[in-house]
Scaffold this active site. Structure first.
Site, short mmCIF file in Angstrom:
data_model
loop_
_atom_site.label_atom_id
_atom_site.label_comp_id
_atom_site.label_asym_id
_atom_site.label_seq_id
_atom_site.Cartn_x
_atom_site.Cartn_y
_atom_site.Cartn_z
N SER A 112 0.94 -0.58 0.23
CA SER A 112 0.18 0.20 0.12
C SER A 112 1.10 0.95 -0.20
CB SER A 112 -1.44 -0.09 1.05
OG SER A 112 -1.67 0.93 1.24
N HIS A 252 -7.90 -6.10 0.19
CA HIS A 252 -6.49 -4.82 0.30
C HIS A 252 -5.94 -5.24 0.85
CE1 HIS A 252 -4.29 -0.82 -0.35
NE2 HIS A 252 -4.56 -1.11 0.69
#
Length: 276
Positions: A112, A252
């Site tokens: 990320s 995610h």
């Protein structure tokens, strides 16, 4: 966790003891004196080095595993958070260059926000290696996880959300201890760091045609609400080397849900360095 003032000498079956070479880097487990590679792991927004403790535990029998600790969290909570990705990358590159041996493969993994910090860290290490040949190793491989390609960076406005909306966004992404998010006092303690991290990544814009020289592997979850397969595949435009895309089941934080398969993939790509 072992802390030592100096590493063991190389040779025989001895290992390099776990230590913290300065505030930026964490070694949680002993690594072999003749480690096959050094793996440097960079955490997500609001995350800390300890996110990679299970990785260190699983991989330190073969590799030197180092996790990066950004300022503003855990034992660095009294320090101001970095204002930009560039600030994080330049500091990380300097610390890695000083602490990591130049005689073994160097691999960076970032998830990320850590993916863009890692990308800029690789670029900074490549510049340092060009300026001091033989003393600093340019990375041999970069693994970019859970993040759209740098050229697709944009401001999603997460760092400007009111507390309640920010909390909802974090819950949607997963990866954060819900007990912490649901405790108002704890949330207020960590929210400044979370906002600062999101501000850094949402205001990040790469230099035109920014690329790294090493191969890049992009890893994503197939149901990640923030990264599509197309956006992950766009990382191919940011390397002068080989490129591969790996898609895993999950959102995610697929890498927590699919840890065994992710680590097997990471290991396979590192091992390919020696085979190549």
């Amino acid at each position: 966790m072992t802390v030592a003032s100096a590493p063991a000498a190389a040779g025989g079956g001895r290992t390099l003891p776990a230590e913290h070479p300065g505030p930026w880097l964490r070694r949680y487990h002993d690594s072999p004196a003749r480690a096959e590679a050094t793996l440097v792991c960079l955490p997500h927004a609001g995350g800390s080095a300890s996110f990679y403790f299970p990785w260190s535990q699983a991989l330190s029998t073969r590799y030197e595993v180092i996790a990066v600790q950004y300022p503003g969290r855990q034992d660095r909570h009294r320090e101001a958070c970095a204002a930009s990705i560039a600030e994080l990358a330049e500091a990380t590159a300097a610390e890695v260059a000083a602490a990591v041996p130049a005689d073994r493969p160097l691999v960076l993994f970032g998830h990320s926000m850590g993916a863009v910090v890692g990308f800029e860290t690789v670029r900074a290490l490549e510049r340092l290696a060009a300026a001091g040949p033989g003393t600093v190793r340019a990375p041999d491989l970069f693994l970019a996880s859970g993040r759209r390609a740098p050229a697709l960076s944009r401001d999603d406005g997460i760092h400007r959300l009111p507390d309640r909306a920010l909390l909802d966004e974090l819950k949607k992404l997963g990866g954060t201890d819900l007990r912490m998010l649901d405790d108002p006092e704890l949330f207020q303690l960590v929210v400044p760091t979370i906002r600062a991290d999101f501000a850094a990544v949402e205001t990040y814009r790469p230099a035109p045609d920014a690329r790294v020289g090493c191969p890049v592997v992009a890893l994503i979850g197939d149901s990640d609400p923030r990264v599509s397969a197309e956006q992950g595949a766009a990382w191919r435009d940011h390397t002068a080397g080989d490129f591969a895309l790996r898609v895993f089941p999950g959102g995610h934080f697929y890498l927590a849900e699919q840890q065994r398969d992710v680590l097997a993939t990471v290991t396979a790509h590192i091992d390919a360095l020696a085979a190549g």
